[in-house]
Design an enzyme around this catalytic site. Structure first.
Site, mmCIF file in Angstrom:
data_model
loop_
_atom_site.group_PDB
_atom_site.id
_atom_site.type_symbol
_atom_site.label_atom_id
_atom_site.label_comp_id
_atom_site.label_asym_id
_atom_site.label_seq_id
_atom_site.Cartn_x
_atom_site.Cartn_y
_atom_site.Cartn_z
ATOM 1 C CG HIS A 39 -6.188 1.917 -0.039
ATOM 2 N ND1 HIS A 39 -4.900 2.573 -0.485
ATOM 3 C CD2 HIS A 39 -5.828 0.767 0.625
ATOM 4 C CE1 HIS A 39 -3.944 1.699 0.180
ATOM 5 N NE2 HIS A 39 -4.119 0.694 0.884
ATOM 6 C CB CYS A 73 -0.967 0.025 7.603
ATOM 7 S SG CYS A 73 -2.425 0.077 6.918
ATOM 8 C CB CYS A 77 -1.003 -0.113 1.043
ATOM 9 S SG CYS A 77 -1.988 -1.380 1.321
#
Length: 382
Positions: A338, A368, A89
């Site tokens: 996201h 994260c 991510c």
């Protein structure tokens, strides 16, 4: 010490799953932000040193070094290389770090760092599905070293989000209230035009499609993702389609091309924690970054922390004591999506524009990442 400067930052709108950007090829989605940056900054396209893009699950239309492919799909110089980064991510945030490191080392002068993800076409589980015909069920299957160290405990972001909620005593209602606030902040930001300067419209989509008019009552009706748990889709980040990019240059390039810097990369680091917990690393990574930078959270005007799940920023806020009112002020990934590989520079683009709007000096960004990792970047508005 040499500095790395942010001259420009742009992002596409966030297209909801099966929304207005669903059919855009990954190369064209990435090309869009590259074309925008090159067109409005006046640097000849053959004088860029590198293009570094973040992307996760690089299969199908995202395969084949999407950074290079997107640059070429943009109709730009054959001479400029590209490379694709996967730190899960945090991939495009890591792209910023690599770009800044090259500039600070004197290796490069003009680099674009960004990312792209087409989650409608390539869902988050696609890489594992693609591996199944080859006999692989997951990335850890068959690793004697992994099993010896961690056993057969499931490596799951959903499991981690629930573990965090349980450890920090976060109820479903508390997380839903946090999620509702994320949507309300995003809708207010859109109504006030806060995203207008940072978004380059594409394919008839001019603004983020993901924020929802929702209520606590509506969220309470959703099923939990794990039996006996409290995590639901309402408190999770949205899958979406988007790209984002930043132009990062050296002091020599500022003078050569008569550019005005908007921010300086004041600090960049990455740390890791337990990969089974996976999503807790922003907490120790923030402490590490502030210590290395010789700063405290009192110096930070705004924070962007990715809302992978509501429990992640809520635990971070609980541990750091930072003000929620200055965190994700325009909403987060629960409302704004996201797009994995694009999220790092997407958040940093928003952080830069919000610092400019409010007159803040320092902004901190963290998120994260798979493997229990977390990047931290501190930028200084100039």
């Amino acid at each position: 010490m040499a500095h790395a400067y942010i001259v420009d930052a742009v992002r596409s709108p966030t297209g909801k799953r099966k929304g207005g950007l669903a059919d855009v090829h990954g190369a064209d989605l990435g090309a869009h932000v590259l074309q925008t940056l090159v067109a409005r900054n006046g640097i000849p396209d053959n004088e860029y040193d590198d293009v570094i893009f973040g992307c996760v699950d690089t299969i199908g239309p995202l395969a084949g070094d999407i950074a290079r492919t997107a640059w070429l799909a943009a109709g730009l110089s054959d001479e400029v290389p590209g490379t694709t980064v996967d730190r899960q991510c945090g991939s495009s945030q890591q792209a910023v770090h690599f770009a800044a490191q090259a500039i600070m080392a004197g290796v490069n002068d003009v680099v674009i760092a960004g990312g792209v993800q087409t989650m409608t076409q390539i869902p988050i589980s696609s890489a594992m599905l693609a591996a199944q015909p080859m006999g692989f069920s997951d990335p850890f299957s068959g690793s004697e070293g992994w099993v010896k160290r961690y056993g057969n405990v499931p490596v799951s972001q959903f499991n981690s989000a629930q573990m965090i909620a349980d450890k920090w005593g976060l109820s479903r209602e508390q997380m839903e209230a946090f999620a509702l606030e994320s949507h309300n902040r995003a809708l207010a930001a859109i109504a006030q035009g806060r995203f207008d300067r940072e978004i380059a419209p594409l394919n008839g989509v001019a603004m983020d499609e993901t924020p929802r008019q929702t209520t606590m009552a509506k969220m309470s009706e959703l099923q939990v993702l794990q039996e006996g748990g409290s995590i639901t889709a309402a408190v999770s980040s949205q899958t979406c389609d988007a790209s984002s990019a930043m132009l990062i240059v050296s002091e020599a390039a500022l003078k050569r091309y008569n550019l005005t810097p908007r921010a300086r990369i004041a600090h960049m680091s990455v740390r890791a924690a337990d990969p089974i917990w996976m999503l807790t690393a922003p907490i120790p990574a923030t402490a590490y970054a502030l210590k290395r930078a010789g700063m405290s959270l009192a110096d930070i005007d705004l924070v962007e922390i990715n809302e992978a799940f509501a429990s992640v920023p809520m635990a971070w806020l609980a541990e750091t004591g930072y003000d929620h009112a200055r965190t994700n002020v325009n909403g987060g990934a629960i409302a704004l999506g996201h797009p994995l590989g694009a999220t790092g520079t997407k958040l940093m683009t928003t952080l830069l524009h919000e610092l400019e709007r409010t007159g803040g000096r320092y902004g901190l960004q963290t998120m994260c990442e798979g493997g229990g990792q977390a990047n931290v970047t501190i930028i200084e508005r100039l």
